[in-house]
Design an enzyme around this catalytic site. Structure first.
Site, PDB file in Angstrom:
ATOM      1  N   GLU A 125       0.811  -1.223   0.000  1.00  7.93           N
ATOM      2  CA  GLU A 125       0.000   0.000   0.000  1.00  7.93           C
ATOM      3  C   GLU A 125       0.849   1.280   0.000  1.00  7.93           C
ATOM      4  O   GLU A 125       0.812   2.071   0.957  1.00  7.93           O
ATOM      5  CB  GLU A 125      -0.967  -0.003   1.184  1.00  7.93           C
ATOM      6  CG  GLU A 125      -2.019  -1.088   1.057  1.00  7.93           C
ATOM      7  CD  GLU A 125      -2.946  -1.166   2.260  1.00  7.93           C
ATOM      8  OE1 GLU A 125      -2.618  -0.597   3.309  1.00  7.93           O
ATOM      9  OE2 GLU A 125      -4.001  -1.813   2.147  1.00  7.93           O
ATOM     10  N   GLU A 137      -6.997  -7.847  -0.580  1.00  9.49           N
ATOM     11  CA  GLU A 137      -7.361  -7.814   0.848  1.00  9.49           C
ATOM     12  C   GLU A 137      -8.772  -7.270   0.994  1.00  9.49           C
ATOM     13  O   GLU A 137      -9.130  -6.283   0.348  1.00  9.49           O
ATOM     14  CB  GLU A 137      -6.466  -6.842   1.627  1.00  9.49           C
ATOM     15  CG  GLU A 137      -5.035  -7.244   1.817  1.00  9.49           C
ATOM     16  CD  GLU A 137      -4.282  -6.184   2.638  1.00  9.49           C
ATOM     17  OE1 GLU A 137      -4.912  -5.472   3.452  1.00  9.49           O
ATOM     18  OE2 GLU A 137      -3.066  -6.065   2.447  1.00  9.49           O
TER      19      GLU A 137
HETATM   20  C1  GAL Z   1      -4.344  -3.026   5.122  1.00  8.78           C
HETATM   21  C2  GAL Z   1      -2.923  -3.561   5.228  1.00  8.78           C
HETATM   22  C3  GAL Z   1      -2.898  -4.869   5.994  1.00  8.78           C
HETATM   23  C4  GAL Z   1      -3.708  -4.765   7.248  1.00  8.78           C
HETATM   24  C5  GAL Z   1      -5.107  -4.330   6.896  1.00  8.78           C
HETATM   25  C6  GAL Z   1      -6.035  -4.243   8.077  1.00  8.78           C
HETATM   26  O1  GAL Z   1      -4.368  -1.675   4.796  1.00  8.78           O
HETATM   27  O2  GAL Z   1      -2.367  -3.767   3.961  1.00  8.78           O
HETATM   28  O3  GAL Z   1      -1.561  -5.204   6.279  1.00  8.78           O
HETATM   29  O4  GAL Z   1      -3.131  -3.835   8.088  1.00  8.78           O
HETATM   30  O5  GAL Z   1      -5.049  -3.071   6.297  1.00  8.78           O
HETATM   31  O6  GAL Z   1      -7.308  -3.771   7.707  1.00  8.78           O
END
Ligand code: GAL
Length: 673
Positions: free
Chosen positions: A153, A312
């Site tokens: 990110e 994710e």
């Molecule tokens: C994302 C990040 C992950 C984790 C997640 C939690 O932004 O890439 O590593 O922190 O958020 O929601």
């Protein structure tokens, strides 16, 4: 040429971030057994593992990662391998404290979290390239390797660093971009407030100043910071391409406008082999499934319409908002499959096993603290089976109906200080227009203002404050050739350097809209204006009004009260074969729907009145056929008309006529033919 899909995957990707270094190796065997039970096909590993992989300078320990990748491979699970460059080890920072980024107020961040990186720092650049090289050399040819996940990110949590190395780097960037310091003086308007520079060496980042700083400087610094992060991505990507040819490289985006505002994803989309995205529901009382759809559409758009990958999202609650509600039963599957409907070739989560320690222990996971005797786990297993049954749609493309123009540079410029009102928010207008289109069951592509728009019957411009002459020419040609354009206020005001276009507002849009705007007249907080329409109908505006002077445009709605009473609030202009609408106030949802009703008529888009509210109907098509998704976000059972017979893939049942979609359920029909 690198692949554009994860290598070795034949179906959709299902899985998540896997951080097994938080557990003894004995747990890994249980992990892979349960991954198989859930139908996991790919996991992302090693994203935060630099401190383990290089415990001291130049000393490497790949043993654990070797065993992990072998274990995953033996179990048929593909690996999205992270380069761990988002968190250098503490020894690195103790050796190179100046690699820690500095905020605009001069405070240097400390080690102990993540993402504390000055992207201009030469030692960081060298160390990141080195660990990337070591990883690529080690795992080139490893049979588990499906793709590379560079960094994590970019742009969050630190969007820009203001240290001295960045100052030097910024000066070099300015010199390369503009050639001479006189050009910078001219473009930044440094004649104002006596800010003239005699030499590049005198220029600093836009650090904290007593009152508002130079807006063009601030805008260029956003561009510089974005370009600097991209340089570092490209360095890592090129190492990976060289050492592991064919293996695709990505970095996970956060396209939701509420989640990252510092990265120009149009530019980044061109650099990655596969566009991937992270999306989390923002639970601020608004309809989360609409925000999700918007982020997914934006992601597909930066991927030029190609399939992308949801890298994710969450199985249930997250832990970084003020309040983090759990997802309702069925909501996770609706979320995951809505991303798939809008072009994702899979659904992955943060994270596989819920952490017991660290900052994210209250963030949901595929395997919760409660283990397999939990609702979340049962829903994960069910979703794994659903994703598996959708494999045939891999590689197909989502079909969009209309386009919305979006440009990160314009958004950055609008968010600078000292605007006519702080109540106008470009993102809010984008969200609201998107929501109005969503409620009309129209699937949206986002488009860069200079992109080819000819395939869209309708193009909406929510608040494009910064518009180049080229963008103006582009939308004009679009309308002349038969398109229907809807433009909302405070668009076409400045050029790429935040300088107001010559002549009356809205510079490059005057001709296409057939009007000029003599003056803005923002409203006080809570004030509203009445607007009357041709058929006596009444709408309400707030936040913004304008003194619009129509040229060839006809007035459709008129301000009935307030300072602008009698002036046009909404206009329509026939130009060439097409039509351009303009709205000069902030309409509420009802007003936007009325406006879009008229515009869609001009665009000859048939109303989808047969589709129930809050039921998302989206199509993906390609060589393997046409797939109709019906996602029922409403609390009622509904019926969705089908244009052809087909097979529902999640239940295996035949479908024809009107497809029953129970409350909260998802149906995906592969249409015959
Ligand atoms: C994302 C990040 C992950 C984790 C997640 C939690 O932004 O890439 O590593 O922190 O958020 O929601």
């Amino acid at each position: 040429m690198p692949e554009t899909t994860p290598t070795g995957l034949t179906g959709l990707a299902f899985g998540g971030d896997y951080n097994p270094e938080q557990w003894p190796e004995s747990v890994w065997h249980e992990d892979v057994r349960l991954m198989r039970e859930a139908g996991v096909t790919m996991v992302s590993v090693g994203i935060f593992s630099w401190a383990l992989l290089e415990p001291s300078p130049g000393v490497y320990d790949f043993g654990w990662l070797d065993r992990l990748l072998d274990l995953l491979h033996e179990n048929g699970i593909r690996v999205d391998l992270g380069t761990p460059t988002v968190v250098p080890p503490v020894w690195f920072y103790r050796k190179h404290p100046e690699a820690l980024p500095v905020a605009a107020d001069g405070i240097r961040y400390e080690f102990g979290s993540r993402g504390a990186i000055c992207h201009s720092n030469a030692d960081y650049r060298e160390a990141a390239a080195n660990i990337t090289t070591k990883l690529a050399e080690r795992y080139a040819g490893h049979p588990a390797l499906a793709m590379w996940h560079v960094h994590n990110e970019y742009g969050v949590p630190v969007s820009a660093c203001y240290c001295d190395s960045c100052a030097a780097h910024f000066r070099r960037w300015l010199a390369t971009t503009y050639g001479t310091v006189d050009a910078v003086n001219e473009l930044w308007g440094t004649a104002f407030w006596g800010q003239r520079y005699a030499d590049f060496e005198q220029i600093n980042p836009p650090r904290v100043t007593p009152t508002v700083g130079n807006p063009a400087q601030a805008l260029d610094y956003k561009r510089f910071a974005d370009a600097t992060m991209r340089e570092n991505f490209v360095t890592e990507r090129d190492i990976l391409h060289r050492l592991t040819p064919g293996v695709p490289v990505t970095t996970n985006f956060m396209t939701a406008l509420s989640q990252c505002d510092s990265v120009d994803y149009w530019a980044w989309g061109r650099e990655v082999d596969i566009v991937t995205n992270d999306h989390y529901l923002i639970t601020d009382g608004r309809r989360t499934h609409v925000n999700l759809a918007m982020a997914a559409d934006l992601t597909r758009s930066v991927a030029s319409g190609s399939p992308w990958l949801l890298l994710e999202h969450s199985t249930s609650g997250i832990n970084w908002q003020p309040r983090n509600p759990a997802k309702a039963p069925g909501q996770m599957a609706r979320n995951s499959l809505a991303h798939v409907a809008r072009g994702s070739d899979g659904a992955l989560f943060f994270q596989w096993r819920q952490s017991r320690r660290g900052a994210e222990k209250f963030h949901s996971a595929m395997l919760p603290h409660g283990g397999t005797e939990t609702r979340v786990w049962r829903e994960v297993v069910e979703l794994g089976a659903s994703i598996d049954s959708l494999s045939p749609l891999r590689g197909t493309r989502t079909q969009a109906d209309v386009a919305v123009l979006w440009d990160w540079h314009s958004w950055w410029a609008q968010n600078l200080q000292w605007r006519p009102t702080e109540d106008h928010d470009a993102r809010e207008r984008a969200d609201s227009f998107y929501e109005a289109l969503y409620d009309r069951h129209l699937t949206v592509d986002f488009a860069h203002p200079e992109a080819d728009l000819s395939r869209y019957p309708l193009v909406v411009v929510p608040a494009l404050y910064l518009m180049t002459e080229a963008a103006g020419t582009n939308v004009r040609a679009y309308v002349e050739n038969g398109g229907t354009l809807v433009v909302s206020y405070f668009s076409g005001i400045v050029d790429e350097h935040d300088a107001v276009h010559e002549g009356a507002y809205p510079g490059p849009l005057r001709d296409v809209l057939g009007l000029t705007v003599e003056e803005f007249s923002p409203l006080l907080q809570g004030d509203t204006v009445r607007i009357t329409g041709p058929d006596g109908s009444e709408l309400t505006g707030d936040v913004w009004t304008e003194f619009v002077v129509p040229g060839d445009a006809e007035t459709v709605w008129t301000y009935a009260d307030g300072l602008t009473a009698g002036h046009p609030a909404v206009t329509r202009h026939g130009l060439g074969e097409g039509t351009a609408w303009y709205v000069s106030t902030r309409l509420d949802a009802h007003g936007l729907d009325a406006l879009l009703g008229w515009a869609t008529e001009d665009a000859r888009i048939a109303p989808r009145a047969d589709l129930p509210h809050d039921v998302e109907v989206v199509r993906r098509t390609g060589e393997s056929g046409t797939f109709l998704f019906a996602i029922n976000h409403s609390p009622s059972d509904v019926k969705v008309p089908l244009e052809a017979h087909g097979t529902e893939l999640l239940t295996g049942e035949r479908a024809a006529g009107r497809l029953a979609v129970p409350a909260g359920a998802v149906r995906v029909v592969r249409l015959d033919g």
